[in-house]
Design a protein around this motif. Structure first.
Motif, mmCIF file in Angstrom:
data_model
loop_
_atom_site.group_PDB
_atom_site.id
_atom_site.type_symbol
_atom_site.label_atom_id
_atom_site.label_comp_id
_atom_site.label_asym_id
_atom_site.label_seq_id
_atom_site.Cartn_x
_atom_site.Cartn_y
_atom_site.Cartn_z
ATOM 1 N N ILE A 91 29.242 -10.236 12.146
ATOM 2 C CA ILE A 91 28.948 -9.424 10.609
ATOM 3 C C ILE A 91 28.573 -7.279 11.173
ATOM 4 O O ILE A 91 29.591 -6.479 10.944
ATOM 5 C CB ILE A 91 28.102 -9.472 9.829
ATOM 6 N N ILE A 92 27.839 -7.390 12.095
ATOM 7 C CA ILE A 92 27.556 -6.296 12.006
ATOM 8 C C ILE A 92 27.740 -5.938 13.147
ATOM 9 O O ILE A 92 28.621 -3.927 12.456
ATOM 10 C CB ILE A 92 26.245 -5.725 13.506
ATOM 11 N N GLU A 93 29.196 -6.559 14.269
ATOM 12 C CA GLU A 93 30.282 -5.845 14.820
ATOM 13 C C GLU A 93 30.873 -5.446 14.503
ATOM 14 O O GLU A 93 31.808 -4.521 14.616
ATOM 15 C CB GLU A 93 30.538 -6.259 15.769
ATOM 16 N N LYS A 94 31.797 -6.112 13.351
ATOM 17 C CA LYS A 94 32.591 -5.523 12.233
ATOM 18 C C LYS A 94 32.079 -4.659 11.182
ATOM 19 O O LYS A 94 33.390 -3.214 11.064
ATOM 20 C CB LYS A 94 32.913 -6.684 10.949
ATOM 21 N N ILE A 95 30.910 -4.231 10.611
ATOM 22 C CA ILE A 95 30.557 -3.153 10.467
ATOM 23 C C ILE A 95 30.069 -1.428 10.935
ATOM 24 O O ILE A 95 31.328 -0.508 11.731
ATOM 25 C CB ILE A 95 28.899 -3.216 9.700
ATOM 26 N N VAL A 96 29.501 -1.345 12.190
ATOM 27 C CA VAL A 96 29.921 -0.288 13.136
ATOM 28 C C VAL A 96 31.599 -0.156 14.042
ATOM 29 O O VAL A 96 31.191 1.327 14.547
ATOM 30 C CB VAL A 96 28.386 -0.744 14.040
ATOM 31 N N SER A 97 32.114 -1.301 14.288
ATOM 32 C CA SER A 97 32.819 -0.751 14.499
ATOM 33 C C SER A 97 34.100 0.243 14.535
ATOM 34 O O SER A 97 35.027 1.014 14.325
ATOM 35 C CB SER A 97 34.385 -1.899 15.512
ATOM 36 N N ARG A 98 34.133 -0.305 12.690
ATOM 37 C CA ARG A 98 34.832 1.169 11.583
ATOM 38 C C ARG A 98 34.365 2.024 12.003
ATOM 39 O O ARG A 98 35.501 2.994 12.102
ATOM 40 C CB ARG A 98 34.375 0.221 10.411
ATOM 41 N N GLY A 115 33.716 3.454 14.776
ATOM 42 C CA GLY A 115 33.723 4.083 15.989
ATOM 43 C C GLY A 115 31.750 4.295 16.875
ATOM 44 O O GLY A 115 31.880 4.744 18.286
ATOM 45 N N ARG A 116 31.350 3.158 16.615
ATOM 46 C CA ARG A 116 29.776 2.757 17.679
ATOM 47 C C ARG A 116 30.379 1.665 17.651
ATOM 48 O O ARG A 116 30.517 0.707 17.021
ATOM 49 C CB ARG A 116 28.871 2.903 16.286
ATOM 50 N N ARG A 117 28.664 1.150 18.926
ATOM 51 C CA ARG A 117 29.129 0.244 19.270
ATOM 52 C C ARG A 117 27.525 -0.647 19.133
ATOM 53 O O ARG A 117 26.648 0.096 18.949
ATOM 54 C CB ARG A 117 29.330 -0.078 21.016
ATOM 55 N N ILE A 118 27.237 -2.264 19.691
ATOM 56 C CA ILE A 118 25.729 -2.319 19.993
ATOM 57 C C ILE A 118 26.223 -3.064 20.670
ATOM 58 O O ILE A 118 26.635 -4.702 20.025
ATOM 59 C CB ILE A 118 25.403 -3.013 18.371
ATOM 60 N N ASP A 119 25.449 -3.605 21.255
ATOM 61 C CA ASP A 119 25.174 -4.585 22.877
ATOM 62 C C ASP A 119 23.772 -4.421 22.860
ATOM 63 O O ASP A 119 22.433 -3.724 22.929
ATOM 64 C CB ASP A 119 26.336 -4.323 23.754
ATOM 65 N N SER A 154 22.680 -1.178 23.846
ATOM 66 C CA SER A 154 22.446 -0.243 22.960
ATOM 67 C C SER A 154 21.928 -0.989 21.300
ATOM 68 O O SER A 154 23.272 -1.020 20.846
ATOM 69 C CB SER A 154 23.751 0.575 22.985
ATOM 70 N N PRO A 155 21.122 -1.597 22.022
ATOM 71 C CA PRO A 155 20.794 -2.484 20.352
ATOM 72 C C PRO A 155 20.135 -2.203 19.217
ATOM 73 O O PRO A 155 20.254 -2.379 18.517
ATOM 74 C CB PRO A 155 19.460 -3.328 21.351
ATOM 75 N N MET A 156 20.139 -0.585 19.200
ATOM 76 C CA MET A 156 20.202 -0.048 17.374
ATOM 77 C C MET A 156 20.996 0.727 17.154
ATOM 78 O O MET A 156 21.444 1.470 18.157
ATOM 79 C CB MET A 156 18.709 0.816 17.988
ATOM 80 N N VAL A 157 21.816 1.556 15.763
ATOM 81 C CA VAL A 157 22.604 1.335 15.384
ATOM 82 C C VAL A 157 22.832 2.248 14.156
ATOM 83 O O VAL A 157 22.290 1.463 13.312
ATOM 84 C CB VAL A 157 24.175 0.789 16.134
ATOM 85 N N ASP A 158 22.920 3.020 14.199
ATOM 86 C CA ASP A 158 23.535 3.523 12.694
ATOM 87 C C ASP A 158 24.028 3.867 11.973
ATOM 88 O O ASP A 158 25.405 4.386 13.017
ATOM 89 C CB ASP A 158 22.447 4.945 12.915
#
Length: 462
Positions: free
Chosen positions: A155-162, A164-168, A171-175
């Motif tokens: 679900i988090i990846e679905k949000i951030v990909s919309r 153009g951001r990434r989380i892994d 890079s474990p933190m994202v806005d």
């Protein structure tokens, strides 16, 4: 001294917004509390249907259909799959499992019912099995659960990909942000010790106006009248407060006073401001790519904004060396600019600005830094959240100048807390200090003949 008495409203601060019309205030709770709602067998069946749907239906082709047909087509396919399962579900459970699979396909899975409740202002996923919401300023645990950490990460990846951001792991933190403007922060292991975490700050579907904050007792009519005059007269304002105090809401309302014929450039980490003016240019930072290159920071955007012929610059929040560039912009013809800062009170806000300007390595002396601040910032508007969930503007404070190597300020309006009733409600009063600000003449020459009585009002709460 004029004294007014207000009765506190039921809702102390306007709630967040959502998209969709499926839920009433407690609709999401009714939907989740069905006896079979969170049973392991029910959840296993739901994910089995989801996997089979992805294997059998060409989603890209279906999603190309007109919007009014897409959901109906997918629901029909799901109903057929459910019939094939021959699961022992009653009619209510069948409708519920269809709704939840559709939420996985089109939305954010278990979070969708919460996003559809307009009274929820924050959604806080602490672990996959522990989800809280804030309603009317108070936290409540919900029965919402994710299947496991992998489900929440999807679900988090679905949000951030919309956006153009990434989380892994690197890079474990994202806005990020949702399509409706809600602000999202996500943290995953190894930084998040007990599993992925997700925080969503939501905003109302209809932008708030000054009158809404008067009704919710966030500020008084007199305070709103003064701030409206200050914005139109192109005074530079810093909104300060703690986390979750309502700084962005105040900034949005202040920005609504800006005349329509001015060009505004906004700069944010994750775009969440909701300006109502037509001529608004929005800039957003960008994180580094997987190789660690290509990051664009707020400071770069502030410098670039100066080349975009702005009448006003609005920075969603200053938290580092960009404070120097923001204050220099305020000092070089961009009067009427707005920003926010984290602090406990206006005096702490001034100290934080000094520290952040020092981070810019500009080799400025303390005296020069303080002169820069006082020549740039006209006004602090401080907002705080109280124990009963209410948010109130507690200070409207004028910056006067540097005296004896210290920044001199004076309070124009204050909220003074008096006590707490048995119901938990915080009592107090909004009080004008009786001091007419030095910028009063500036307002008068700008066409605002504010009466002296405005600076002598008292409004009791509770």
């Amino acid at each position: 001294m004029a004294t007014l008495q207000y009765s506190p409203p039921q809702m102390a601060f306007p709630p967040g917004g959502g998209s969709g019309q499926r839920s009433t205030e407690n609709g999401w709770l009714n939907r989740l509390m069905h006896p079979a709602a969170n049973g392991a067998a029910f959840q296993d069946l739901k994910f089995s249907l989801h996997r089979k749907l992805l294997g059998r239906v060409h989603l890209e082709a279906v999603l190309a259909l007109p919007d009014d047909r897409v959901r109906a087509e997918i629901r029909l396919a799901l109903a057929r799959l459910l019939d094939e399962e021959q699961a022992p579900l009653n009619g209510i459970e069948q409708q519920r499992i269809l709704d939840e699979v559709l939420d996985e396909v089109f939305g954010l899975g278990p979070l969708e019912p919460l996003l559809q409740d307009p009274t929820i202002s924050d959604i806080l996923v602490t672990t996959p099995k522990l989800v809280y919401v804030e309603r009317h300023g108070q936290l409540h645990r919900t029965p919402v659960e994710f299947k496991d950490s992998a489900h929440l990460i999807r679900i988090i990846e679905k949000i951030v990909s919309r956006v153009g951001r990434r989380i892994d792991e690197s890079s474990p933190m994202v806005d990020a942000r949702l399509p409706d403007g809600s602000r999202v922060n996500a943290v995953i292991p190894p930084v998040a010790v007990d599993g992925p975490m997700l925080s969503i700050r939501r905003f109302g579907r209809v932008p708030l106006q000054c009158a809404d904050l008067v009704r919710s007792l966030t500020w008084t009519e007199e305070m709103g009248e003064l701030l409206r005059a200050c914005v139109i007269a192109r005074m530079n304002i810093v909104v300060s407060g703690g986390t979750g105090s309502g700084k962005t809401t105040i900034l949005n309302v202040l920005s609504s006073f800006i005349p329509e014929n001015e060009r505004i450039v906004t700069i944010e980490d994750a775009a969440e401001l909701r300006l109502q003016q037509t001529h608004t240019a929005r800039l957003e930072t960008r994180p580094a790519n997987i190789e660690g290159h290509g990051a664009i920071h707020i400071r770069q955007l502030v410098i670039n904004a100066l080349r975009m012929r702005p009448d006003r610059i609005i920075v969603g929040e200053v938290r580092g060396e960009e404070a120097l560039d923001m204050l220099q912009a305020m000092n070089t013809g961009h009067d009427g600019s707005l920003t926010t800062i984290h602090s406990n009170n206006p005096r702490d806000g001034l100290s934080r600005l000094e520290v952040m300007m020092g981070m810019a390595n500009a080799s400025l002396s303390e005296h020069s830094i303080r002169q820069q601040i006082t020549s740039a910032v006209d006004l602090f508007v401080h907002v705080a959240r109280f124990s009963d969930g209410t948010r109130r503007v507690t200070h409207i404070t004028e910056c006067l100048g540097v005296q004896a190597d210290a920044i001199e300020t004076q309070d124009i309006f204050l909220f003074e807390r008096k006590g707490i009733l048995a119901s938990g409600q915080v009592t107090g009063q909004f009080r004008a200090t009786g001091i007419r600000p030095k910028f009063h003449e500036t307002l008068r020459t700008a066409g605002f003949a504010l009466p002296d009585s405005l600076y002598r009002t008292v409004v009791n709460i509770g």
